[in-house]
Design a protein around this motif. Structure first.
Motif, PDB file in Angstrom:
ATOM      1  N   TYR A   1      49.842  15.600   2.896  1.00 44.18           N
ATOM      2  CA  TYR A   1      51.078  16.279   3.214  1.00 44.18           C
ATOM      3  C   TYR A   1      52.066  16.880   3.222  1.00 44.18           C
ATOM      4  O   TYR A   1      52.173  18.113   3.161  1.00 44.18           O
ATOM      5  N   ALA A   2      51.616  16.939   1.538  1.00 41.78           N
ATOM      6  CA  ALA A   2      52.872  17.834   0.778  1.00 41.78           C
ATOM      7  C   ALA A   2      51.575  19.342   0.704  1.00 41.78           C
ATOM      8  O   ALA A   2      52.867  20.358   0.689  1.00 41.78           O
ATOM      9  N   ILE A   3      49.948  18.974   0.098  1.00 44.89           N
ATOM     10  CA  ILE A   3      50.116  20.716   0.132  1.00 44.89           C
ATOM     11  C   ILE A   3      50.001  21.454   1.967  1.00 44.89           C
ATOM     12  O   ILE A   3      49.986  22.915   1.776  1.00 44.89           O
ATOM     13  N   VAL A   4      50.380  20.862   2.899  1.00 44.25           N
ATOM     14  CA  VAL A   4      50.894  21.097   4.419  1.00 44.25           C
ATOM     15  C   VAL A   4      52.391  22.326   4.279  1.00 44.25           C
ATOM     16  O   VAL A   4      52.390  23.460   4.469  1.00 44.25           O
ATOM     17  N   VAL A   5      53.342  21.331   3.104  1.00 46.43           N
ATOM     18  CA  VAL A   5      54.820  22.270   3.369  1.00 46.43           C
ATOM     19  C   VAL A   5      53.834  23.064   2.810  1.00 46.43           C
ATOM     20  O   VAL A   5      54.850  24.060   2.599  1.00 46.43           O
ATOM     21  N   TYR A   6      53.373  23.054   1.562  1.00 46.42           N
ATOM     22  CA  TYR A   6      53.408  24.189   0.809  1.00 46.42           C
ATOM     23  C   TYR A   6      52.691  25.828   1.354  1.00 46.42           C
ATOM     24  O   TYR A   6      52.789  26.604   0.949  1.00 46.42           O
ATOM     25  N   LEU A   7      52.086  25.105   2.094  1.00 44.14           N
ATOM     26  CA  LEU A   7      51.257  26.112   3.265  1.00 44.14           C
ATOM     27  C   LEU A   7      52.290  26.598   3.568  1.00 44.14           C
ATOM     28  O   LEU A   7      52.248  27.899   4.304  1.00 44.14           O
ATOM     29  N   VAL A   8      53.058  26.286   4.292  1.00 46.47           N
ATOM     30  CA  VAL A   8      54.033  26.701   5.368  1.00 46.47           C
ATOM     31  C   VAL A   8      55.085  27.330   4.448  1.00 46.47           C
ATOM     32  O   VAL A   8      55.639  28.488   4.478  1.00 46.47           O
ATOM     33  N   LEU A   9      55.008  27.014   2.991  1.00 44.43           N
ATOM     34  CA  LEU A   9      56.209  27.830   2.709  1.00 44.43           C
ATOM     35  C   LEU A   9      55.745  29.367   2.318  1.00 44.43           C
ATOM     36  O   LEU A   9      56.174  30.378   2.212  1.00 44.43           O
ATOM     37  N   LEU A  10      54.305  29.518   2.664  1.00 54.21           N
ATOM     38  CA  LEU A  10      53.455  30.671   2.615  1.00 54.21           C
ATOM     39  C   LEU A  10      54.576  31.738   3.135  1.00 54.21           C
ATOM     40  O   LEU A  10      53.994  32.938   3.090  1.00 54.21           O
ATOM     41  N   ILE A  11      54.701  31.635   3.887  1.00 54.07           N
ATOM     42  CA  ILE A  11      54.594  31.617   5.494  1.00 54.07           C
ATOM     43  C   ILE A  11      55.629  32.952   5.596  1.00 54.07           C
ATOM     44  O   ILE A  11      56.233  34.359   5.370  1.00 54.07           O
ATOM     45  N   PRO A  12      57.413  32.399   5.010  1.00 56.11           N
ATOM     46  CA  PRO A  12      58.260  33.120   4.721  1.00 56.11           C
ATOM     47  C   PRO A  12      58.128  34.226   3.501  1.00 56.11           C
ATOM     48  O   PRO A  12      57.329  33.313   2.487  1.00 56.11           O
ATOM     49  N   LYS A  13      58.106  35.078   3.978  1.00 58.16           N
ATOM     50  CA  LYS A  13      58.761  36.587   2.863  1.00 58.16           C
ATOM     51  C   LYS A  13      59.609  35.610   1.268  1.00 58.16           C
ATOM     52  O   LYS A  13      59.011  35.649   0.296  1.00 58.16           O
ATOM     53  N   LYS A  14      60.719  35.092   2.047  1.00 57.28           N
ATOM     54  CA  LYS A  14      61.520  34.785   0.806  1.00 57.28           C
ATOM     55  C   LYS A  14      61.103  33.270  -0.738  1.00 57.28           C
ATOM     56  O   LYS A  14      61.560  33.374  -1.324  1.00 57.28           O
ATOM     57  N   THR A  15      59.783  32.687   0.137  1.00 54.15           N
ATOM     58  CA  THR A  15      59.092  30.885  -0.315  1.00 54.15           C
ATOM     59  C   THR A  15      58.608  31.553  -0.650  1.00 54.15           C
ATOM     60  O   THR A  15      56.895  30.328  -1.486  1.00 54.15           O
TER      61      THR A  15
END
Length: 102
Positions: A67-81
């Protein structure tokens, strides 16, 4: 020895390579942000024993769950994160490699 070299080589070397290739103008800042991904290892403090060389971190520690890994993958999308997400994903890659070498 080989396992540790690969594990820590990914932890420290891969963020450096990514920073030097993709963030040339501010590689040191990018590298520093990605290295902060190591902070997710603070969840090891919740385990007993804190360090077990024969334990796979993936899906054992709270910040290493799928579940945490999915959140980390989502953080790759916005340039700011993206750099934060990249550091966290590189950390997970290092831990997956470590598990595979056990």
């Amino acid at each position: 020895m080989l396992q540790s070299s690969i594990h820590y080589g990914i932890h420290f070397g891969l963020p450096l390579v990514v920073a030097l290739i993709f963030y040339k103008s501010y590689w040191l800042k990018a590298y520093g942000i990605m290295i902060l991904g190591m902070l997710i290892d603070l969840d090891h403090l919740l385990a007993n024993p804190i360090f077990d060389p024969n334990r796979c971190s993936i899906n054992f520690h709270p910040l290493h769950t799928y579940y945490a890994i999915v959140v980390y993958l989502v953080l790759l999308i916005p340039k700011k994160t993206r750099l934060i997400g990249m550091g966290l994903i590189i950390h997970i890659i290092a831990d997956i490699a470590d598990c595979g070498l056990m």
